[in-house]
Design an enzyme around this catalytic site. Structure first.
Site, PDB file in Angstrom:
ATOM      1  N   ARG A  83      45.792 148.229 -19.024  1.00 20.16           N
ATOM      2  CA  ARG A  83      46.789 148.659 -20.008  1.00 20.16           C
ATOM      3  C   ARG A  83      46.312 149.971 -20.647  1.00 20.16           C
ATOM      4  NH1 ARG A  83      44.103 144.122 -22.501  1.00 20.16           N
ATOM      5  NH2 ARG A  83      42.790 144.857 -24.222  1.00 20.16           N
TER       6      ARG A  83
ATOM      7  N   TYR B  56      31.738 151.143 -33.670  1.00 16.75           N
ATOM      8  CA  TYR B  56      32.508 151.797 -32.605  1.00 16.75           C
ATOM      9  C   TYR B  56      32.119 153.261 -32.500  1.00 16.75           C
ATOM     10  CZ  TYR B  56      36.551 153.811 -30.199  1.00 16.75           C
ATOM     11  OH  TYR B  56      37.365 154.515 -29.339  1.00 16.75           O
TER      12      TYR B  56
ATOM     13  N   LEU C 287      32.660 143.368 -17.603  1.00 15.29           N
ATOM     14  CA  LEU C 287      31.733 144.431 -17.199  1.00 15.29           C
ATOM     15  C   LEU C 287      30.554 144.592 -18.152  1.00 15.29           C
ATOM     16  CD1 LEU C 287      34.234 147.151 -15.936  1.00 15.29           C
ATOM     17  CD2 LEU C 287      33.123 145.301 -14.657  1.00 15.29           C
TER      18      LEU C 287
ATOM     19  N   LYS D 248      30.352 155.062 -29.240  1.00 18.25           N
ATOM     20  CA  LYS D 248      30.918 156.210 -28.540  1.00 18.25           C
ATOM     21  C   LYS D 248      29.975 157.411 -28.599  1.00 18.25           C
ATOM     22  CE  LYS D 248      34.749 154.565 -26.888  1.00 18.25           C
ATOM     23  NZ  LYS D 248      34.844 154.341 -25.426  1.00 18.25           N
TER      24      LYS D 248
ATOM     25  N   GLY E  78      38.806 149.184 -17.389  1.00 17.77           N
ATOM     26  CA  GLY E  78      39.703 149.062 -18.530  1.00 17.77           C
ATOM     27  C   GLY E  78      41.082 149.616 -18.262  1.00 17.77           C
TER      28      GLY E  78
END
Length: 277
Positions: A19, A182, A77, A186, A16
């Site tokens: 950017r 999300y 990925l 995480k 990743g």
């Protein structure tokens, strides 16, 4: 900026890194002397928020700035076959991977970063998020991390040396009524890292998490309304963080200064969260 030499002879793979925070981590490790593989889902991923024309440009810019060897690779990925191909390509170029930083992620749904609010899912809570978006967020944040660790950790075990830093989030540290999947992904990255660190202790491999708070990448700014008062660069810790502040902590965790640190989740959030756990 030339190399500091602290990571001379090491090879780092930063997922990743076309950017945002990932790109800054790649630049920082290159400045520390590492050879670096930068990665995006495609060679044009860097265009999403105007940071570069291509992954080749990202690679060239980091190499010119730091004097390091920088190699671009592209692939999805969340696909195990693509992970194996990308990792094999890096090994063919550099011979080994000493440092892995899993930064691929983001609260981005199935429509990708070109969707409104930089790809944040609609109905973005624990119940109303669509199944397509749910799977996309879990794949982007959790499965990429697990699959790349599975592909690279055995090589580190064989050498009895290696460093893995997974990028988590303070969003994974509390009950979040929005961005719930999300946050769940995480939190799972945090726990997977602890499990992996426990497994790899005897192999002399350091495995940790850096959990950023709100950090002013271009996608962060594009994905929400920001608070102008929080955009200051210093003089207070009540502000947004900057990508170099995350990158420097990653650099610390893969250096000799962190030789006895493993299995930890280190919040880098200016003290936004100050509680145990």
């Amino acid at each position: 900026m030339g190399s500091t030499g602290k990571l001379t002879g090491r090879v780092a793979f930063v997922t990743g890194s076309s950017r945002g925070i990932g790109r800054e981590i790649a630049r920082h490790l290159a400045a520390m002397g590492a050879s670096v593989a930068v990665q995006g889902t495609s060679y044009t991923s860097a265009r999403a928020f105007g940071e570069a024309e291509s992954l080749y440009d990202v690679s060239d810019q980091i190499a010119q700035e730091t004097g390091a060897q920088v190699y671009p690779v592209a692939g999805d990925l969340s696909d195990p076959d693509e992970v194996e191909r990308v990792v094999a390509e890096i090994r063919e170029r550099f011979g080994r991977i000493d440092i892995l930083v899993n930064c691929a992620g983001g609260d981005v749904g199935a429509a990708g970063t070109s969707a409104p609010m930089a790809g944040k899912p609609e109905g973005n809570d624990a119940i109303r998020i669509s199944l397509a978006d749910l799977h996309a967020v879990l794949d982007r944040n959790l499965m990429t991390c697990i699959l790349v660790c599975r592909a690279i950790a055995p090589e580190m075990q064989a050498r009895r040396e290696g460093w893995i830093v997974n990028i988590g989030s303070i969003a994974g540290m509390f009950g979040n009524p929005q961005s719930a999947i999300y946050s769940t992904a995480k939190a799972a990255v945090h726990e997977y890292t602890r499990c992996l660190a426990a497994q790899l202790r005897a192999d002399n491999i350091n495995v940790n998490v850096v959990a950023p708070g709100d950090t002013t990448s271009r996608r962060f700014v594009a994905s929400r309304e920001t608070d102008t008062a929080m955009m200051v660069e210093g003089g207070t810790l009540e502000r947004y963080g900057a990508p170099p502040e995350i990158a420097s902590v990653v650099g610390f965790l893969v250096s000799e200064h962190a030789s006895y640190i493993t299995g930890q989740v280190l919040r880098v959030d200016g003290g936004k969260q100050i509680f145990a756990g």
